[in-house]
Design an enzyme around this catalytic site. Structure first.
Site, PDB file in Angstrom:
ATOM      1  N   CYS A 176       7.559  -7.445   6.276  1.00  0.00           N
ATOM      2  CA  CYS A 176       8.749  -6.991   6.994  1.00  0.00           C
ATOM      3  C   CYS A 176       9.219  -8.122   7.896  1.00  0.00           C
ATOM      4  O   CYS A 176       8.419  -8.868   8.439  1.00  0.00           O
ATOM      5  CB  CYS A 176       8.418  -5.761   7.841  1.00  0.00           C
ATOM      6  SG  CYS A 176       9.883  -5.018   8.600  1.00  0.00           S
ATOM      7  N   ASN A 179      -1.695   3.500  16.426  1.00  0.00           N
ATOM      8  CA  ASN A 179      -2.877   3.145  15.629  1.00  0.00           C
ATOM      9  C   ASN A 179      -3.173   1.674  15.799  1.00  0.00           C
ATOM     10  O   ASN A 179      -2.357   0.838  15.421  1.00  0.00           O
ATOM     11  CB  ASN A 179      -2.630   3.433  14.150  1.00  0.00           C
ATOM     12  CG  ASN A 179      -2.586   4.913  13.882  1.00  0.00           C
ATOM     13  OD1 ASN A 179      -3.485   5.645  14.248  1.00  0.00           O
ATOM     14  ND2 ASN A 179      -1.511   5.363  13.257  1.00  0.00           N
ATOM     15  N   GLU A 239       0.830  -1.190   0.000  1.00  0.00           N
ATOM     16  CA  GLU A 239       0.000   0.000   0.000  1.00  0.00           C
ATOM     17  C   GLU A 239       0.874   1.253   0.000  1.00  0.00           C
ATOM     18  O   GLU A 239       1.908   1.309   0.654  1.00  0.00           O
ATOM     19  CB  GLU A 239      -0.931  -0.019   1.217  1.00  0.00           C
ATOM     20  CG  GLU A 239      -2.001  -1.076   1.039  1.00  0.00           C
ATOM     21  CD  GLU A 239      -2.970  -1.175   2.199  1.00  0.00           C
ATOM     22  OE1 GLU A 239      -4.139  -1.466   1.953  1.00  0.00           O
ATOM     23  OE2 GLU A 239      -2.565  -0.973   3.351  1.00  0.00           O
ATOM     24  N   SER A 292      13.123   6.048   6.719  1.00  0.00           N
ATOM     25  CA  SER A 292      12.861   5.712   8.115  1.00  0.00           C
ATOM     26  C   SER A 292      13.339   4.292   8.396  1.00  0.00           C
ATOM     27  O   SER A 292      13.038   3.363   7.655  1.00  0.00           O
ATOM     28  CB  SER A 292      11.358   5.825   8.388  1.00  0.00           C
ATOM     29  OG  SER A 292      11.070   5.453   9.722  1.00  0.00           O
ATOM     30  N   CYS A 328      -0.216   5.147  10.036  1.00  0.00           N
ATOM     31  CA  CYS A 328       1.038   4.433  10.301  1.00  0.00           C
ATOM     32  C   CYS A 328       0.767   3.066  10.912  1.00  0.00           C
ATOM     33  O   CYS A 328      -0.016   2.944  11.837  1.00  0.00           O
ATOM     34  CB  CYS A 328       1.888   5.164  11.330  1.00  0.00           C
ATOM     35  SG  CYS A 328       2.239   6.835  10.927  1.00  0.00           S
ATOM     36  N   SER A 382      13.118   5.031  14.145  1.00  0.00           N
ATOM     37  CA  SER A 382      12.000   4.609  14.994  1.00  0.00           C
ATOM     38  C   SER A 382      12.553   4.219  16.357  1.00  0.00           C
ATOM     39  O   SER A 382      13.111   3.148  16.515  1.00  0.00           O
ATOM     40  CB  SER A 382      11.293   3.416  14.350  1.00  0.00           C
ATOM     41  OG  SER A 382      10.698   3.834  13.145  1.00  0.00           O
ATOM     42  N   LEU A 383      12.380   5.098  17.338  1.00  0.00           N
ATOM     43  CA  LEU A 383      13.005   4.880  18.643  1.00  0.00           C
ATOM     44  C   LEU A 383      12.042   4.175  19.606  1.00  0.00           C
ATOM     45  O   LEU A 383      12.335   3.095  20.100  1.00  0.00           O
ATOM     46  CB  LEU A 383      13.470   6.240  19.191  1.00  0.00           C
ATOM     47  CG  LEU A 383      14.361   6.211  20.417  1.00  0.00           C
ATOM     48  CD1 LEU A 383      15.636   5.423  20.167  1.00  0.00           C
ATOM     49  CD2 LEU A 383      14.699   7.641  20.861  1.00  0.00           C
ATOM     50  N   HIS A 384      10.945   4.801  19.921  1.00  0.00           N
ATOM     51  CA  HIS A 384       9.830   4.211  20.684  1.00  0.00           C
ATOM     52  C   HIS A 384      10.106   3.915  22.153  1.00  0.00           C
ATOM     53  O   HIS A 384       9.187   3.550  22.881  1.00  0.00           O
ATOM     54  CB  HIS A 384       9.294   2.928  20.031  1.00  0.00           C
ATOM     55  CG  HIS A 384       8.987   3.086  18.587  1.00  0.00           C
ATOM     56  ND1 HIS A 384       8.185   4.098  18.099  1.00  0.00           N
ATOM     57  CD2 HIS A 384       9.401   2.403  17.490  1.00  0.00           C
ATOM     58  CE1 HIS A 384       8.108   4.006  16.792  1.00  0.00           C
ATOM     59  NE2 HIS A 384       8.845   2.998  16.393  1.00  0.00           N
ATOM     60  N   CYS A 398       8.479  -5.945  14.807  1.00  0.00           N
ATOM     61  CA  CYS A 398       8.198  -4.975  15.865  1.00  0.00           C
ATOM     62  C   CYS A 398       6.787  -5.275  16.374  1.00  0.00           C
ATOM     63  O   CYS A 398       5.859  -5.462  15.583  1.00  0.00           O
ATOM     64  CB  CYS A 398       8.287  -3.539  15.345  1.00  0.00           C
ATOM     65  SG  CYS A 398       9.939  -3.135  14.742  1.00  0.00           S
ATOM     66  N   CYS A 419       3.436  -3.204  15.267  1.00  0.00           N
ATOM     67  CA  CYS A 419       3.254  -2.838  13.855  1.00  0.00           C
ATOM     68  C   CYS A 419       2.524  -3.954  13.121  1.00  0.00           C
ATOM     69  O   CYS A 419       2.908  -5.120  13.215  1.00  0.00           O
ATOM     70  CB  CYS A 419       4.616  -2.579  13.219  1.00  0.00           C
ATOM     71  SG  CYS A 419       4.511  -2.198  11.463  1.00  0.00           S
ATOM     72  N   CYS A 479       3.953   8.304   0.951  1.00  0.00           N
ATOM     73  CA  CYS A 479       4.586   7.306   1.814  1.00  0.00           C
ATOM     74  C   CYS A 479       4.676   5.993   1.035  1.00  0.00           C
ATOM     75  O   CYS A 479       3.667   5.436   0.625  1.00  0.00           O
ATOM     76  CB  CYS A 479       3.730   7.141   3.069  1.00  0.00           C
ATOM     77  SG  CYS A 479       4.347   5.878   4.193  1.00  0.00           S
ATOM     78  N   GLY A 525       8.011  -2.449   5.359  1.00  0.00           N
ATOM     79  CA  GLY A 525       9.374  -2.928   5.177  1.00  0.00           C
ATOM     80  C   GLY A 525      10.439  -2.113   5.884  1.00  0.00           C
ATOM     81  O   GLY A 525      10.200  -0.998   6.328  1.00  0.00           O
ATOM     82  N   GLU A 526      11.629  -2.715   6.001  1.00  0.00           N
ATOM     83  CA  GLU A 526      12.788  -2.025   6.574  1.00  0.00           C
ATOM     84  C   GLU A 526      13.717  -1.669   5.407  1.00  0.00           C
ATOM     85  O   GLU A 526      14.413  -2.542   4.859  1.00  0.00           O
ATOM     86  CB  GLU A 526      13.484  -2.945   7.591  1.00  0.00           C
ATOM     87  CG  GLU A 526      14.839  -2.464   8.048  1.00  0.00           C
ATOM     88  CD  GLU A 526      14.878  -0.991   8.487  1.00  0.00           C
ATOM     89  OE1 GLU A 526      14.015  -0.567   9.269  1.00  0.00           O
ATOM     90  OE2 GLU A 526      15.772  -0.260   8.021  1.00  0.00           O
TER      91      GLU A 526
END
Ligand code: SAH
Length: 367
Positions: A116, A300, A96, A201, A343, A223-225, A120, A123, A109, A169-170
């Site tokens: 992926c 989300n 997408e 990212s 996201c 992406s820290l989180h 994580c 996600c 985006c 994806g990474e």
């Protein structure tokens, strides 16, 4: 480069490779310039329309090459103007791609892999498992198709002004194909976007960040989180391999090399997990000395997740604390919610080769 049996997809070639291709078929390398302009400035896929090439060259190109973008399988437009496309690559694989219009910019985006492999825990792409890397043509093809679908310009203004690799994806695990696409985004013969308008990212693949720094000039988002390793490991398993200290070293190097540009740190706020005032204070300590921007993303939800979004009041409090500590922090507005375009909600069609989605389903049935 084998050009005799299968026709080569010219979307896979950045300028350097396109020149090499023309030389390999006995043509002058400046033809690359003409063909790139036809593809990316005019949106042309048919060699017959390339009127500044001789008939002979056009026929030769038809034999040896093609311009083959992904297919739009579905298009949805949100009440807030956000568009989402399902783009297919054949073989049951699709991703997408989302366009977010704002008054002064339009952000696209895009995805770098089908699914992926990083898993994580918050996600939805991670929950679907991994199918395969996308090629340069499949990555840049998303931009090419979106530009065409949107009408490349409106009132003399470009509609896509920024591109972010924040879809599925990474990107740093698909380094070469991604760099090819980044190069076409930056190239004046391609989409001609300034470095700060192209953002990659990453979940924090340290060797990839170091290599990116040496390879091409684009903006970096990480992406820290979580502000400390034990918590981050539960959200981003990759942290076990590349802990926060190493990640910060790599980000500092990136910034010092790129003329003091700052890194954007993404921080998804999850109810009761990483949204406590103490986390905000630790984050200030961690990022204080690092030229950075903090992007707070309300979590989300997606089907099957155990997490919830932090309440509005806690998000505000978190932002207040980090800003009082001297950080620049914005809260990302959720866009395209009614079409699941936010996201971590992108799904596409993933032929899961890791059996992850199957295992998750089994797990959910047991609990
Ligand atoms: N693999 C890359 C790019 C894809 S994710 C990376 O990790 O950065 C793009 C951003 O969306 C990341 O910051 C990711 O952490 C965030 N994200 C993923 N799932 C989310 C969710 N359910 N809610 C909010 N943000 C999410």
């Amino acid at each position: 480069m084998s050009v005799t049996e299968t026709r080569i997809n010219l979307l896979d070639l950045d300028q350097v490779r396109m020149r090499a291709f023309f030389e390999s078929i006995g043509e002058k390398s400046f033809r690359a310039q003409q063909v790139l302009k036809w593809i990316y400035h005019q949106g042309v896929t048919d060699f017959d329309e390339m009127s500044n090439l001789s008939l002979e060259l056009r026929q030769k190109l038809q034999r040896l090459a093609e311009i083959d973008p992904p297919k739009i399988l579905k298009e949805q437009v949100s009440r807030d103007g956000t568009s989402k496309w399902l783009m297919g690559f054949g073989g049951g694989n699709a991703v997408e791609t989302v366009f977010i219009p704002e008054p002064n910019r339009g952000t696209l985006c895009i995805s770098s892999q089908v699914g992926c492999a990083l898993n994580c825990t918050f996600c939805s792409t991670g929950a679907q498992g991994f199918s395969r890397n996308l090629s340069t043509g499949e990555i840049i093809g998303q931009v090419w198709l979106a530009a065409r679908a949107l009408g490349h310009e409106r009132n003399g203004k470009r509609r896509i002004t920024n591109v972010v690799l924040m879809g599925m994806g990474e990107p740093l695990l698909n380094f070469d194909a991604v760099v090819g696409a980044l190069s076409l985004l930056r190239d004046d013969l391609g989409f001609g976007l300034a470095a700060r308008r192209v953002t990659l990212s990453t979940a924090g693949l340290v060797p990839g960040i170091d290599r990116l720094r040496e390879t091409i000039d684009v903006a970096l988002a990480v992406s820290l989180h979580a502000p400390e390793d034990s918590l981050r490991e539960t959200l981003v398993p990759l942290n076990r391999k590349y802990p926060i200290r190493e990640l910060m070293r790599s980000c500092a190097d990136y910034v010092s090399d790129k003329h003091k540009r700052s890194v954007t740190f993404e921080y998804t706020l999850i109810d009761g997990v990483n949204d406590h005032p103490e986390h905000a204070r630790s984050l200030v300590k961690l990022l204080r000395r690092q030229p950075s921007k903090l992007n707070l993303i309300p979590f989300n939800p997606f089907p099957g997740t155990k997490y919830r979004c932090s309440p509005e009041s806690r998000i505000r409090k978190f932002q207040e604390i980090v800003m009082a500590g001297g950080l620049i922090a914005t809260v990302r507005k959720t866009r395209g919610e009614d079409i699941d375009a936010a996201c971590g909600q992108l799904v596409g069609k993933v032929l899961d080769r890791t059996r992850r989605s199957e295992r998750l389903r089994e797990q959910m049935q047991r609990t």
